[in-house]
Structures are given as C-alpha cells and as structure tokens.
Design a protein around this motif. Structure first.
Motif, PDB file in Angstrom:
ATOM      1  N   ILE A 122      42.165  38.578  44.779  1.00  0.00           N
ATOM      2  CA  ILE A 122      43.152  37.535  44.528  1.00  0.00           C
ATOM      3  C   ILE A 122      42.678  36.589  43.425  1.00  0.00           C
ATOM      4  O   ILE A 122      43.493  36.005  42.741  1.00  0.00           O
ATOM      5  CB  ILE A 122      43.520  36.759  45.811  1.00  0.00           C
ATOM      6  CG1 ILE A 122      42.364  36.759  46.809  1.00  0.00           C
ATOM      7  CG2 ILE A 122      44.717  37.387  46.444  1.00  0.00           C
ATOM      8  CD1 ILE A 122      42.691  36.110  48.149  1.00  0.00           C
TER       9      ILE A 122
ATOM     10  N   VAL B 103      47.369  20.141  36.500  1.00  0.00           N
ATOM     11  CA  VAL B 103      47.330  20.352  37.945  1.00  0.00           C
ATOM     12  C   VAL B 103      47.183  21.836  38.256  1.00  0.00           C
ATOM     13  O   VAL B 103      46.407  22.233  39.130  1.00  0.00           O
ATOM     14  CB  VAL B 103      48.600  19.770  38.608  1.00  0.00           C
ATOM     15  CG1 VAL B 103      48.678  20.172  40.063  1.00  0.00           C
ATOM     16  CG2 VAL B 103      48.615  18.252  38.468  1.00  0.00           C
ATOM     17  N   ALA B 104      47.901  22.671  37.501  1.00  0.00           N
ATOM     18  CA  ALA B 104      47.818  24.121  37.735  1.00  0.00           C
ATOM     19  C   ALA B 104      46.395  24.624  37.497  1.00  0.00           C
ATOM     20  O   ALA B 104      45.876  25.444  38.251  1.00  0.00           O
ATOM     21  CB  ALA B 104      48.800  24.854  36.824  1.00  0.00           C
TER      22      ALA B 104
ATOM     23  N   ASP C 150      37.087  28.587  43.406  1.00  0.00           N
ATOM     24  CA  ASP C 150      35.924  28.003  44.077  1.00  0.00           C
ATOM     25  C   ASP C 150      35.902  28.362  45.563  1.00  0.00           C
ATOM     26  O   ASP C 150      34.875  28.757  46.102  1.00  0.00           O
ATOM     27  CB  ASP C 150      36.006  26.474  43.968  1.00  0.00           C
ATOM     28  CG  ASP C 150      34.939  25.908  43.060  1.00  0.00           C
ATOM     29  OD1 ASP C 150      34.441  26.666  42.203  1.00  0.00           O
ATOM     30  OD2 ASP C 150      34.611  24.728  43.200  1.00  0.00           O
ATOM     31  N   LEU C 151      37.046  28.221  46.198  1.00  0.00           N
ATOM     32  CA  LEU C 151      37.114  28.487  47.640  1.00  0.00           C
ATOM     33  C   LEU C 151      36.908  29.971  47.916  1.00  0.00           C
ATOM     34  O   LEU C 151      36.244  30.351  48.882  1.00  0.00           O
ATOM     35  CB  LEU C 151      38.466  28.042  48.195  1.00  0.00           C
ATOM     36  CG  LEU C 151      38.595  26.542  48.430  1.00  0.00           C
ATOM     37  CD1 LEU C 151      40.047  26.181  48.716  1.00  0.00           C
ATOM     38  CD2 LEU C 151      37.712  26.098  49.588  1.00  0.00           C
ATOM     39  N   GLU C 152      37.468  30.807  47.043  1.00  0.00           N
ATOM     40  CA  GLU C 152      37.286  32.249  47.221  1.00  0.00           C
ATOM     41  C   GLU C 152      35.813  32.615  47.076  1.00  0.00           C
ATOM     42  O   GLU C 152      35.282  33.438  47.825  1.00  0.00           O
ATOM     43  CB  GLU C 152      38.127  33.021  46.214  1.00  0.00           C
ATOM     44  CG  GLU C 152      39.592  33.026  46.587  1.00  0.00           C
ATOM     45  CD  GLU C 152      40.445  33.752  45.576  1.00  0.00           C
ATOM     46  OE1 GLU C 152      41.503  34.249  45.945  1.00  0.00           O
ATOM     47  OE2 GLU C 152      40.039  33.809  44.391  1.00  0.00           O
ATOM     48  N   ARG C 153      35.177  31.950  46.105  1.00  0.00           N
ATOM     49  CA  ARG C 153      33.759  32.234  45.896  1.00  0.00           C
ATOM     50  C   ARG C 153      32.940  31.770  47.109  1.00  0.00           C
ATOM     51  O   ARG C 153      32.009  32.458  47.527  1.00  0.00           O
ATOM     52  CB  ARG C 153      33.303  31.482  44.630  1.00  0.00           C
ATOM     53  CG  ARG C 153      32.096  32.086  44.017  1.00  0.00           C
ATOM     54  CD  ARG C 153      31.812  31.444  42.667  1.00  0.00           C
ATOM     55  NE  ARG C 153      30.381  31.312  42.484  1.00  0.00           N
ATOM     56  CZ  ARG C 153      29.829  30.576  41.542  1.00  0.00           C
ATOM     57  NH1 ARG C 153      30.579  29.900  40.696  1.00  0.00           N
ATOM     58  NH2 ARG C 153      28.516  30.504  41.447  1.00  0.00           N
ATOM     59  N   THR C 154      33.310  30.631  47.680  1.00  0.00           N
ATOM     60  CA  THR C 154      32.615  30.140  48.871  1.00  0.00           C
ATOM     61  C   THR C 154      32.778  31.130  50.019  1.00  0.00           C
ATOM     62  O   THR C 154      31.806  31.514  50.676  1.00  0.00           O
ATOM     63  CB  THR C 154      33.191  28.778  49.302  1.00  0.00           C
ATOM     64  OG1 THR C 154      33.064  27.879  48.220  1.00  0.00           O
ATOM     65  CG2 THR C 154      32.445  28.229  50.503  1.00  0.00           C
ATOM     66  N   LEU C 155      34.013  31.526  50.237  1.00  0.00           N
ATOM     67  CA  LEU C 155      34.298  32.451  51.329  1.00  0.00           C
ATOM     68  C   LEU C 155      33.499  33.735  51.143  1.00  0.00           C
ATOM     69  O   LEU C 155      32.870  34.258  52.071  1.00  0.00           O
ATOM     70  CB  LEU C 155      35.797  32.750  51.339  1.00  0.00           C
ATOM     71  CG  LEU C 155      36.310  33.619  52.468  1.00  0.00           C
ATOM     72  CD1 LEU C 155      36.065  32.945  53.803  1.00  0.00           C
ATOM     73  CD2 LEU C 155      37.801  33.900  52.304  1.00  0.00           C
TER      74      LEU C 155
ATOM     75  N   ASN D 198      44.149  23.481  40.320  1.00  0.00           N
ATOM     76  CA  ASN D 198      44.374  24.296  41.511  1.00  0.00           C
ATOM     77  C   ASN D 198      43.732  25.661  41.381  1.00  0.00           C
ATOM     78  O   ASN D 198      43.106  26.146  42.318  1.00  0.00           O
ATOM     79  CB  ASN D 198      45.875  24.462  41.759  1.00  0.00           C
ATOM     80  CG  ASN D 198      46.476  23.215  42.355  1.00  0.00           C
ATOM     81  OD1 ASN D 198      45.790  22.430  43.006  1.00  0.00           O
ATOM     82  ND2 ASN D 198      47.757  23.007  42.131  1.00  0.00           N
TER      83      ASN D 198
ATOM     84  N   LEU E  60      40.120  25.310  41.964  1.00  0.00           N
ATOM     85  CA  LEU E  60      39.804  25.091  43.376  1.00  0.00           C
ATOM     86  C   LEU E  60      39.958  26.392  44.153  1.00  0.00           C
ATOM     87  O   LEU E  60      39.128  26.726  45.015  1.00  0.00           O
ATOM     88  CB  LEU E  60      40.722  23.998  43.941  1.00  0.00           C
ATOM     89  CG  LEU E  60      40.513  23.631  45.406  1.00  0.00           C
ATOM     90  CD1 LEU E  60      39.064  23.267  45.688  1.00  0.00           C
ATOM     91  CD2 LEU E  60      41.420  22.467  45.795  1.00  0.00           C
ATOM     92  N   ILE E  61      41.014  27.138  43.833  1.00  0.00           N
ATOM     93  CA  ILE E  61      41.240  28.401  44.528  1.00  0.00           C
ATOM     94  C   ILE E  61      40.080  29.359  44.268  1.00  0.00           C
ATOM     95  O   ILE E  61      39.535  29.964  45.195  1.00  0.00           O
ATOM     96  CB  ILE E  61      42.586  29.026  44.091  1.00  0.00           C
ATOM     97  CG1 ILE E  61      43.734  28.214  44.679  1.00  0.00           C
ATOM     98  CG2 ILE E  61      42.687  30.486  44.521  1.00  0.00           C
ATOM     99  CD1 ILE E  61      45.099  28.525  44.085  1.00  0.00           C
TER     100      ILE E  61
ATOM    101  N   SER F  46      30.750  34.260  49.352  1.00  0.00           N
ATOM    102  CA  SER F  46      29.302  34.139  49.474  1.00  0.00           C
ATOM    103  C   SER F  46      28.930  33.914  50.929  1.00  0.00           C
ATOM    104  O   SER F  46      27.858  34.311  51.383  1.00  0.00           O
ATOM    105  CB  SER F  46      28.762  33.042  48.550  1.00  0.00           C
ATOM    106  OG  SER F  46      29.008  31.775  49.060  1.00  0.00           O
ATOM    107  N   PHE F  47      29.821  33.315  51.698  1.00  0.00           N
ATOM    108  CA  PHE F  47      29.615  33.166  53.132  1.00  0.00           C
ATOM    109  C   PHE F  47      29.519  34.519  53.809  1.00  0.00           C
ATOM    110  O   PHE F  47      28.627  34.799  54.600  1.00  0.00           O
ATOM    111  CB  PHE F  47      30.806  32.422  53.738  1.00  0.00           C
ATOM    112  CG  PHE F  47      30.354  31.287  54.547  1.00  0.00           C
ATOM    113  CD1 PHE F  47      29.804  31.491  55.791  1.00  0.00           C
ATOM    114  CD2 PHE F  47      30.430  30.006  54.034  1.00  0.00           C
ATOM    115  CE1 PHE F  47      29.347  30.431  56.522  1.00  0.00           C
ATOM    116  CE2 PHE F  47      29.969  28.945  54.752  1.00  0.00           C
ATOM    117  CZ  PHE F  47      29.429  29.144  56.006  1.00  0.00           C
ATOM    118  N   ILE F  48      30.497  35.356  53.469  1.00  0.00           N
ATOM    119  CA  ILE F  48      30.559  36.685  54.082  1.00  0.00           C
ATOM    120  C   ILE F  48      29.337  37.506  53.674  1.00  0.00           C
ATOM    121  O   ILE F  48      28.734  38.205  54.485  1.00  0.00           O
ATOM    122  CB  ILE F  48      31.886  37.369  53.686  1.00  0.00           C
ATOM    123  CG1 ILE F  48      33.051  36.611  54.320  1.00  0.00           C
ATOM    124  CG2 ILE F  48      31.894  38.819  54.106  1.00  0.00           C
ATOM    125  CD1 ILE F  48      34.424  37.113  53.907  1.00  0.00           C
TER     126      ILE F  48
END
Lengths: 405, 405
Positions: A1, A156-157, A166-171, A160, A163-164, A173-175
């Motif tokens: 994604i 703003v786009a 960033d969050l995907e990368r966090t998720l 966003n 941030l998206i 690297s968590f996994i």
C-alpha cells in the motif's frame, strides 16, 4: 500500500498543479518541496514546451535571493508581472532555462504550501498567465487566495502521505522485530520467518501478485510462526524428537497464530493476513492441520507459503538431523506436488532463479556459497533437471562444493 | 495522533466548505458523507442563520429522489436555480428546514466528493449564491469545476484520515495483542501490561500530558515488558524465589525491551517509546537498572510508569506471596518517594480517583469490589490519609471488605 499511496500522491500533485494552472490560465507551473537546505522540484508542467518532455529543474538553495526560496522561508505570496524587469530576486535560473529552451518566462505567481500545522513544506510556482487571446498577462490578485488554498491542500496531502508511509514502516518493522525475536528463541529457527517471507515473495512475484497481495503475503509469512510465542520452551526447544503429545503442542502454534492474529485489527487491505498465516500447515490433499482444508479452500497465499516453509525447514539444520542438500530438498518438494503441495505452486517454486534462492538461503548464515551473478539465468527447475538426468554434475554446472547441492 | 488527525480533518472539512462558499459566494454549505445506506451531515455552515448555532441535519437516505443522494449515487453535478420550483427531486427536507428557521433555500449547487479511486464518498452542497448586491442568484456554471475540485480534495483528505486511523488502530491492536500474549505466559502477570498502561495514562492525564505524549506513554507502557519474550520459561515461570543469577536474567528483560524496540522504526512523534519503555526500572536516586539514571535523567514517562508498575506488582498475587492490601501498597509507594520514585509522581499517583484505581485493579479479575460510583470524589490520597490518621476505618469510609484495603 505504501507504493500505491506514493503513486496516488504523485498523481494528486500533478492534478493540483494542473488545476491551479487551469483556474489562473497559467501556461506553466512547478511544485517544489523543501528538502534539507534546498527546494526540490517534484512537478514541472509547461504547455508551450511539451516537446521537451519531462524537464528536471535543479534544486534551489534555501536562500532568500531566489523567489521560490523566499516564499518557502517567509510564507509570503509573491506576484510578479515580469521577472525580467524585477530586481527583487535572482532570476539567473529562469533566464538560463529560457536561453536553453527558447521560452520567455514573464509573469509569475509563487505561493507557499502550508500544512495543517502552518509549516511551509513547499512552494507552488505558476508562470505566464495567458489572456483569452493567448497573450501573457500578470496574474490577477483575485487568484492569490484560490491558489494558496490549492497549495495548502497539496501540503496536507503530502503530510498525510508521509504519515501513512511512516505508520506503514512502523507496522512493518514491528512485525519484523517480532518475527526475528520469535525465531531467535530457538537457534535452529533463527532467520526462518525472514527466509520463508523472501521465498514466498519471490514466488508471488512470479505468480503476478498485486502490490496489495505482496504486502498481505509479506505480513502473513513474517507472522506465520507468531503462535510459537504460546508454546513452552520445554517443548519448543527440546533437543531430541518430540513425543506425540509434544508434537501436538508444537503444531498448535498454527492455531495460536490464527487466534492471536484474529484479535488484531487489520485494515481492509490486509484483512486476509490471519487466515493465510493460520493456514500454512494445511495440505493440498486435505490431510493438513488444523482444519483439513484442501485444494483451493486453502488461501492461495498459504499454498505458496507452504512450499516456502517446508523448503526452508528441510534446508535448515535441526538438532536431530543435518541440513538437507538442496537436491534432496527439491526431490521432497517435487514428490509432494498434489499431496502436500499445490502442483501449481511447486511449478512456481521450480521457476525461481537459483541465484535468488541461494541468496535467501544464505541469510543469517554468512556469505552465499557461490558467485550469484553467474547463476542469474539458472532456475531451480534447470538445476533439478540437470541433477535428475545426471547429464552434468551440479558441481560442473554451478561450480558449487558438493555438500551444497 | 489519531485524535489530532481527526481534529485536523474536521477543521480541514470546515475550511473546504468555507472556501467553496467563498469562491462561489454561497450563503450556506453542507458536507455529507456516505455512511451505510444514508448520507450523514458532517459540516453545516449558514451565514444568515448564525444565531441558530450548530444545526444538525438529519441523515438523508441513499435514494435518488433526494438531490444529495442522487449526486452521491450517480456522481453527477446538479445545479438548480430555485429548488421551490424544481420538480426533479423531493425537497421536503429543505422546506421543513426553511419552515423551522425562516430561511429561504433557493439556488443550489450539489457536487460529488470523489476520492482518488473515483469512488463517491460524499457530497458537497452549496446553497444560495449571493450577488454583490446580496441577492440570491443561480450558481454560475463556471464554478462547477472549481467546486468539484475542492470536493475531491476533501474526499482525498477523508480517505487519508481513514487510512491513517486504520493504520494506527492496526499498530495499536498489534501492540495490545503482543502485551497480552507476553503477560499470558505467566498466569501471575496476566493483565499486568494493560493495568500499568491504565494507571500510567490516568496519572499522565492529571500531569497535563498532550495527546501525543499520551500515545507515547500508552505504547511505552504496553511494551515495557516486551523484553520478557527473551527470558526463558525456567526463570520467568519459576514458582519460588529467584536466586541472584536468575534475578539478573529477569532484570535483563528491560535491556531486551530497549534493544528490540530500538530496532523498530517509530515515527518522529513516537520516537521516545523505546527509551521510556527501557527505563521503567530506573530509580529516582540513581540506584536503578540498567543505567543507574537519576532524577530527570530518567524520562518523565518512565518516572510515571515506574510508580504504576510497582503498584500493580504489589497489588497482584505472586507464587511466593499473596496480593498486598491497598493500604500497605500505598505505604510502600509513599515511603519510596525520593528514593525509588520521583516525589512529584507519587503526588500525582495519590491524586488519582480511588474509583478509577479500583476499576483498573479489577481488570481481568472480575467485578470491582465496591460500587465505584460512590467513590468518584475520593482520591487515593484521601484514602491514605484516612487510613494513616485512623480517624475513620476505611471500611466505614468506603464500605469495602477488610481484605480489600
């Protein structure tokens, strides 16, 4: 994604520049983003210079002598009727551009792109407003607010999208951290989840999986042994063979995997992750675990992963047996087609380039045993054929040490 | 960050309606989002009716007889000079609204909000274009494209906000699943991470933490025992007291926590999570583990969490001791102020409403022991004072059973 979000963002930014040009009648438009100490050009549109194709403009240093940098630094709107007669800024850049292309940069409207925290993250620059008669005129003051608003939508786009990702990368690297921690409980399985993921993705790529499916398979493969977190050390780390009861407990990790993952909220795009991760011990003929699914009752991703999982287990050392040579592991996979494995996925597996497989096998185990560059054309299937027909020795074919294949 | 994204989104949508009204001169504007089988109104602006304050419009069923639903269903733009003389749609709603407020709904421009996959996710409705003289006129056709573009910006922003909150929810449920799985390895620590998180957040709230800090503390608290994944069953689950070497290994979980979390990529907003999670065994006087930090060398979040962690451990049963009564646990906390704990955080802790603390204590342990409603005004400090001064028995004060306090 992440990929699709990026692509959507590029398209969105192009669209925003196009719209700003449409409303103001600008012949050309450029969108710059602040990157470190300069402005990087991410969109360039110029109707008059279409024959030049994509023009990459050099980065602009963040120094107030340049108009775009001035706008980025101050957050102010600058509206210039004719840049050639303006002494407020250094217009060497546009002049060089004009000399190169034969263009004549004249009127210019430059507005800051402010995100929702009012930080200026870039600049939208419109060039040469055209009158209905096609003449270059100054940009009307009444357009400033509209363009400012479009530029802030863009900001703003971008925010966003960042941030998206960033969050995907966090998720992600968590996994990954989770998978490697679980693998690390048992020295014999260190790196297992990573390798299974890599084999699975390599096969899925040949299978023509979409970017979304690749992401789903990646997460499912990384998490397929997650349930081992619920298996006791005494059983999981037992040095010898397991008795039936212990074996049962180890097998239950698949159930735990699905149970725990089912409690996790996945976005719609990733909703198949628990089901695929929890079905990797199912077998094509219905004799698998835990639900005895068969054929295409088993999710496609799980049918792919199943081959990857077994191949990695076979070619990894165990306390009670050495690592199996590739040639023997390939036989086991081939013989399992139609019973343990989906024949289609076995075919897929045998189409993998040998170099890629050896590269993955080497993960966490030092250097690959051969020069992988030389092997780029050879598939697992080629290797297997050579081995079974016995026409050439694999050592001869690949220059491998005997123990390796 | 979910909260702030939500707030930003609301602000952004208000701004988009305002801008669309500004460019078209519309007196009023409404933004609807598709929710299930109806359109839900999320923004209502009406300059003439300001004295009515916030007006909530009822949801519109997704049926083509209503103009907004028609636009949502077909993706077409509808531009009506006077709704009272239009027979194309059912305008009962606006007429009722007008009857109620004395307004006169006349010209109307309704455009679809299309996201980047061209799905219509809502509708922007502009009402009563005003001429410079303040008269209601039809919406000019030349505005349709501009409003359509603004509406699609809104759609993309909403899409992004949804994806962001989806990803945050995934990340959060991942962390929660992980925490509860780790707690579940040991029946004596089941629910521990959850309770520590709740105490920590309750204290942080009193401490005036920002929404971002609350998120950081939440993740750090949920993950503070993550490193236990690296501690062997034989030590972690040992029924009796630990020998010094085993104790050392259990303590090392803090180091593992920080090690593993440091490998995870956190977005800038969450970057302090590993450090806070890895510092929860530090002590205020510098005698803690693993780095012997003291005073404000210890991250604020860790100083808060430290009190929460000890309180939950004391009031939980252990194989070698029963659960400690609250009164005794409070004494331990109070006596640790300045040595084990930051005195400021002890003060904070004693300001917690008793009802909230008892509610958290009950998590995973059945019903709370008393009617929490009655206790809403009483803080831990009040309780402690009553207990130490001995003026009233706690049972008398709270109607608790003796064993509970």
């Amino acid at each position: 994604i992440a990929l699709s979000a990026e692509r959507d963002l590029d398209r969105l930014l192009e669209k925003i520049v196009k719209e700003a040009r449409g409303f103001t009648g600008a012949d050309a438009g450029t969108l710059y983003l602040v990157e470190g100490e300069s402005l990087k050009c991410v969109v360039v549109q110029n109707d008059s210079l279409k024959r030049w194709g994509r023009l990459d403009l050099p980065p602009v240093p963040l120094s107030p002598e340049y108009v775009s940098a001035y706008v980025a630094l101050t957050g102010k709107v600058v509206n210039i009727p004719d840049v050639y007669s303006s002494r407020d800024f250094n217009f060497e850049g546009p002049r060089r551009y004009d000399a190169l292309t034969g263009y004549r940069t004249k009127s210019m409207l430059v507005v800051p792109m402010r995100d929702h925290r009012s930080r200026t993250i870039g600049v939208l620059q419109l060039i040469n407003a055209l009158s209905p008669e096609g003449e270059v005129v100054p940009f009307g003051k009444e357009y400033e607010e509209l363009v400012l608003s479009l530029a802030s939508q863009a900001a703003v786009a971008i925010d966003n999208a960042r941030l998206i990702s960033d969050l995907e990368r966090t998720l992600e690297s968590f996994i990954e951290a989770l998978a490697s921690t679980i693998d690390a409980r048992d020295p014999y399985t260190a790196g297992h989840s990573y390798r299974v993921t890599q084999y699975t993705l390599a096969m899925a790529e040949l299978d023509g999986a979409s970017p979304r499916e690749m992401k789903v398979y990646e997460y499912a493969a990384l998490l397929h042994d997650y349930g081992k977190i619920g298996v006791r050390d005494a059983v999981l780390l037992k040095p010898g063979k397991l008795d039936p009861e212990e074996y049962e407990e180890v097998m239950k990790h698949v159930v735990y995997t699905q149970e725990i993952l089912s409690k996790i909220y996945f976005p719609e795009e990733l909703r198949e992750v628990p089901d695929i991760a929890g079905s990797h011990q199912e077998k094509y003929d219905g004799s698998g675990y835990p639900r005895g699914l068969k054929d295409d009752e088993i999710p496609r991703g799980a049918r792919i992963m199943c081959v990857a999982d077994v191949f990695d287990a076979l070619t990894s050392e165990r306390p009670y047996r050495p690592r199996m040579p590739i040639r023997q592991a390939l036989s086991v996979i081939r013989e399992g087609a139609g019973s343990h494995f989906d024949p289609e996925m076995v075919e897929l597996f045998f189409k993998l380039p040998l170099s890629r497989v050896l590269g993955i096998m080497a993960h966490g185990r030092g250097e690959p045993p051969v020069d992988l560059g030389k092997l780029s054309e050879v598939t697992l299937g080629d290797l297997y054929e050579a081995l079974t027909k016995g026409e050439r020795s694999p050592e001869e074919m690949l220059g491998l040490s005997g123990g390796e294949v």
